[in-house]
Scaffold this motif. Structure first.
Motif, PDB file in Angstrom:
ATOM      1  N   GLY A   1       0.808  -1.210   0.000  1.00  0.00           N
ATOM      2  CA  GLY A   1       0.000   0.000   0.000  1.00  0.00           C
ATOM      3  C   GLY A   1       0.839   1.255   0.000  1.00  0.00           C
ATOM      4  N   ARG A   2       0.446   2.205  -0.820  1.00  0.00           N
ATOM      5  CA  ARG A   2       1.154   3.482  -0.924  1.00  0.00           C
ATOM      6  C   ARG A   2       0.628   4.444   0.129  1.00  0.00           C
ATOM      7  N   SER A   3       1.532   5.015   0.909  1.00  0.00           N
ATOM      8  CA  SER A   3       1.154   6.007   1.915  1.00  0.00           C
ATOM      9  C   SER A   3       1.814   7.332   1.575  1.00  0.00           C
ATOM     10  N   THR A   4       1.042   8.397   1.669  1.00  0.00           N
ATOM     11  CA  THR A   4       1.561   9.731   1.391  1.00  0.00           C
ATOM     12  C   THR A   4       1.836  10.443   2.703  1.00  0.00           C
ATOM     13  N   LEU A   5       3.096  10.786   2.939  1.00  0.00           N
ATOM     14  CA  LEU A   5       3.466  11.506   4.157  1.00  0.00           C
ATOM     15  C   LEU A   5       3.390  13.000   3.892  1.00  0.00           C
ATOM     16  N   GLY A   6       2.655  13.690   4.718  1.00  0.00           N
ATOM     17  CA  GLY A   6       2.446  15.122   4.522  1.00  0.00           C
ATOM     18  C   GLY A   6       3.595  15.962   5.034  1.00  0.00           C
ATOM     19  N   LYS A   7       3.360  17.265   5.093  1.00  0.00           N
ATOM     20  CA  LYS A   7       4.376  18.192   5.565  1.00  0.00           C
ATOM     21  C   LYS A   7       4.547  18.066   7.077  1.00  0.00           C
ATOM     22  N   GLY A   8       5.701  18.472   7.551  1.00  0.00           N
ATOM     23  CA  GLY A   8       5.955  18.464   8.979  1.00  0.00           C
ATOM     24  C   GLY A   8       6.463  17.143   9.511  1.00  0.00           C
ATOM     25  N   ILE A   9       6.744  16.190   8.628  1.00  0.00           N
ATOM     26  CA  ILE A   9       7.246  14.890   9.058  1.00  0.00           C
ATOM     27  C   ILE A   9       8.747  14.994   9.302  1.00  0.00           C
ATOM     28  N   SER A  10       9.206  14.432  10.385  1.00  0.00           N
ATOM     29  CA  SER A  10      10.628  14.513  10.712  1.00  0.00           C
ATOM     30  C   SER A  10      11.454  13.698   9.725  1.00  0.00           C
ATOM     31  N   THR A  11      12.691  14.118   9.538  1.00  0.00           N
ATOM     32  CA  THR A  11      13.599  13.396   8.651  1.00  0.00           C
ATOM     33  C   THR A  11      13.817  11.983   9.156  1.00  0.00           C
ATOM     34  N   ARG A  12      13.900  11.822  10.478  1.00  0.00           N
ATOM     35  CA  ARG A  12      14.103  10.497  11.051  1.00  0.00           C
ATOM     36  C   ARG A  12      12.945   9.569  10.708  1.00  0.00           C
ATOM     37  N   PHE A  13      11.706  10.083  10.828  1.00  0.00           N
ATOM     38  CA  PHE A  13      10.548   9.252  10.510  1.00  0.00           C
ATOM     39  C   PHE A  13      10.574   8.867   9.034  1.00  0.00           C
TER      40      PHE A  13
ATOM     41  N   ASN B   1       3.444  -1.337  -5.990  1.00  0.00           N
ATOM     42  CA  ASN B   1       3.213  -0.357  -4.931  1.00  0.00           C
ATOM     43  C   ASN B   1       2.093   0.553  -5.418  1.00  0.00           C
ATOM     44  N   LEU B   2       0.898   0.400  -4.830  1.00  0.00           N
ATOM     45  CA  LEU B   2      -0.285   1.080  -5.342  1.00  0.00           C
ATOM     46  C   LEU B   2      -1.084   1.731  -4.221  1.00  0.00           C
ATOM     47  N   PRO B   3      -1.895   2.729  -4.557  1.00  0.00           N
ATOM     48  CA  PRO B   3      -2.795   3.305  -3.548  1.00  0.00           C
ATOM     49  C   PRO B   3      -3.783   2.251  -3.054  1.00  0.00           C
ATOM     50  N   VAL B   4      -3.826   2.081  -1.761  1.00  0.00           N
ATOM     51  CA  VAL B   4      -4.729   1.127  -1.117  1.00  0.00           C
ATOM     52  C   VAL B   4      -5.369   1.841   0.065  1.00  0.00           C
ATOM     53  N   SER B   5      -6.648   1.635   0.266  1.00  0.00           N
ATOM     54  CA  SER B   5      -7.312   2.254   1.406  1.00  0.00           C
ATOM     55  C   SER B   5      -6.614   1.845   2.695  1.00  0.00           C
ATOM     56  N   TYR B   6      -6.530   2.789   3.632  1.00  0.00           N
ATOM     57  CA  TYR B   6      -5.833   2.523   4.881  1.00  0.00           C
ATOM     58  C   TYR B   6      -6.505   1.419   5.671  1.00  0.00           C
ATOM     59  N   SER B   7      -5.667   0.590   6.299  1.00  0.00           N
ATOM     60  CA  SER B   7      -6.108  -0.453   7.204  1.00  0.00           C
ATOM     61  C   SER B   7      -5.575  -0.107   8.588  1.00  0.00           C
ATOM     62  N   ASP B   8      -5.144  -1.113   9.352  1.00  0.00           N
ATOM     63  CA  ASP B   8      -4.607  -0.848  10.682  1.00  0.00           C
ATOM     64  C   ASP B   8      -3.312  -0.037  10.635  1.00  0.00           C
ATOM     65  N   ASN B   9      -2.690   0.060   9.477  1.00  0.00           N
ATOM     66  CA  ASN B   9      -1.487   0.900   9.379  1.00  0.00           C
ATOM     67  C   ASN B   9      -1.809   2.360   9.688  1.00  0.00           C
ATOM     68  N   ALA B  10      -3.067   2.776   9.453  1.00  0.00           N
ATOM     69  CA  ALA B  10      -3.455   4.162   9.738  1.00  0.00           C
ATOM     70  C   ALA B  10      -3.302   4.480  11.216  1.00  0.00           C
ATOM     71  N   GLY B  11      -3.728   3.550  12.084  1.00  0.00           N
ATOM     72  CA  GLY B  11      -3.641   3.789  13.516  1.00  0.00           C
ATOM     73  C   GLY B  11      -2.210   3.934  13.996  1.00  0.00           C
TER      74      GLY B  11
ATOM     75  N   ALA C   1      -7.066   9.651  -5.299  1.00  0.00           N
ATOM     76  CA  ALA C   1      -7.672  10.415  -4.208  1.00  0.00           C
ATOM     77  C   ALA C   1      -8.951   9.732  -3.721  1.00  0.00           C
ATOM     78  N   PHE C   2      -9.710   9.189  -4.654  1.00  0.00           N
ATOM     79  CA  PHE C   2     -10.951   8.502  -4.296  1.00  0.00           C
ATOM     80  C   PHE C   2     -10.668   7.274  -3.436  1.00  0.00           C
ATOM     81  N   VAL C   3      -9.674   6.496  -3.843  1.00  0.00           N
ATOM     82  CA  VAL C   3      -9.317   5.289  -3.094  1.00  0.00           C
ATOM     83  C   VAL C   3      -8.850   5.633  -1.687  1.00  0.00           C
ATOM     84  N   MET C   4      -8.083   6.704  -1.564  1.00  0.00           N
ATOM     85  CA  MET C   4      -7.552   7.115  -0.264  1.00  0.00           C
ATOM     86  C   MET C   4      -8.548   7.970   0.516  1.00  0.00           C
TER      87      MET C   4
END
Length: 322
Positions: free
Chosen positions: A181-193, A218-228, A262-265
């Protein structure tokens, strides 16, 4: 190979699924305990202490066992539960260090019913949540905070368990193409993360390639427990499977209709797009979620053989602790 008679019992409408999992494991020599967190019942597999080598990173492996009311839930997510239960038995009998922390979670389906992929999608404010380690003040993040895995991940964070590799398996009973699953990390994420998340993705890709003869997407997939976990600042990846024809068509449609991602996510989609038409473009496997068609007949036996190889590779994965 999977015991289809036991699987049919598990997806029966009246099956007490938490009790079933604990009993299934105990009968095969694997001890498991129920972890009540908030109003959820997570199941923790207790491996002997000799199964852990402190020189290497712990691999936390997760699959949710709850299902959408009214659906058999054969693929979502009984398939992953059975693959991981049988894996736990093999790990127990191997008698060697594997560094696997295995948890079956409750409450994944708490993330609403309006998502794109059969109701599994949720807008996740990863940028804001990861930066602060707490849910952001947005409707998506607030919904994720109701998810069972969020409560579990919050406990991890309070206990200082933030350096595990977290692997989430969801809907692995249909198809032979591993999907990261593809995850998009937004702004403000630390370099370490970012570095830790990229390294986790790379390790996951390594395992998927080895198990599938080099084929994975590697494709967009709706979030599962990885979201938590992501919302609590803990890097986590999600793995699912798709039939080859569905994966290829989905890749083609993503190129032709970029808003489909965007629809999938479950991110905002301009009003000019017909959401019903976008939903019709989703892989058939996903359109079965949360319906009576998510049944045992829809599963493919070769998927479980592939999962056995993936999990074998995951057990063998060694990453030196930081």
């Amino acid at each position: 190979m999977i015991d289809w008679k036991e699987f049919a019992r598990f997806i029966a409408p009246d099956c007490p699924r938490c009790d079933f999992i604990v009993s299934y494991l105990e009968k095969r020599g694997v001890h498991a305990v129920v972890l009540p967190i908030e109003d959820k019942k997570h199941i923790y597999v207790v491996f002997p202490k000799e199964c852990y080598n402190p020189a290497f990173t712990i691999k936390t492996v997760v699959a949710h066992y709850d299902r959408f009311e009214g659906s058999p839930g054969a693929n979502d997510n009984s398939s992953s539960v059975f693959a991981l239960m049988d894996w736990a038995v093999r790990l127990q009998r191997s008698g060697r260090a594997h560094n696997v922390r295995l948890i079956f979670t409750d409450g994944e389906e708490m993330c609403g019913s309006s998502g794109a992929a059969g109701g599994k999608g949720e807008a996740v404010a990863i940028g804001a949540t990861v930066a602060s380690g707490a849910p952001a003040a947005s409707s998506g993040a607030a919904t994720v905070s109701a998810q069972g895995a969020f409560g579990l991940a919050s406990v991890f964070r309070r206990l200082g368990i933030t350096d595990d590799d977290v692997f989430v398996f969801d809907c692995v009973g249909r198809g032979t193409i591993p999907v990261l699953g593809r995850s998009t990390l937004g702004k403000g994420i630390s370099t370490r993360f970012k570095k830790r998340f990229a390294a986790l993705q790379a390790r996951t890709e390594q395992v998927l390639r080895a198990a599938s003869g080099g084929v994975f997407v590697n494709l967009p997939v709706s979030y599962s427990d990885n979201a938590g976990f992501l919302a609590c600042g803990i890097p986590a990846v999600a793995v699912t499977l798709l039939p080859a024809d569905e994966a290829h068509k989905y890749m083609f449609d993503l190129v032709q209709v970029p808003v489909l991602e965007a629809f999938v996510m479950n991110r905002p989609v301009p009003d000019c797009f017909d959401r019903a038409k976008l939903a019709a473009m989703l892989p058939e496997t996903w359109r079965r979620f949360h319906t009576v068609n998510d049944d045992i007949a829809s599963l493919t036996e070769e998927s479980f053989a592939l999962m056995e190889r993936i999990l074998h590779g995951l057990a063998d994965l060694r990453t030196y602790s930081a």
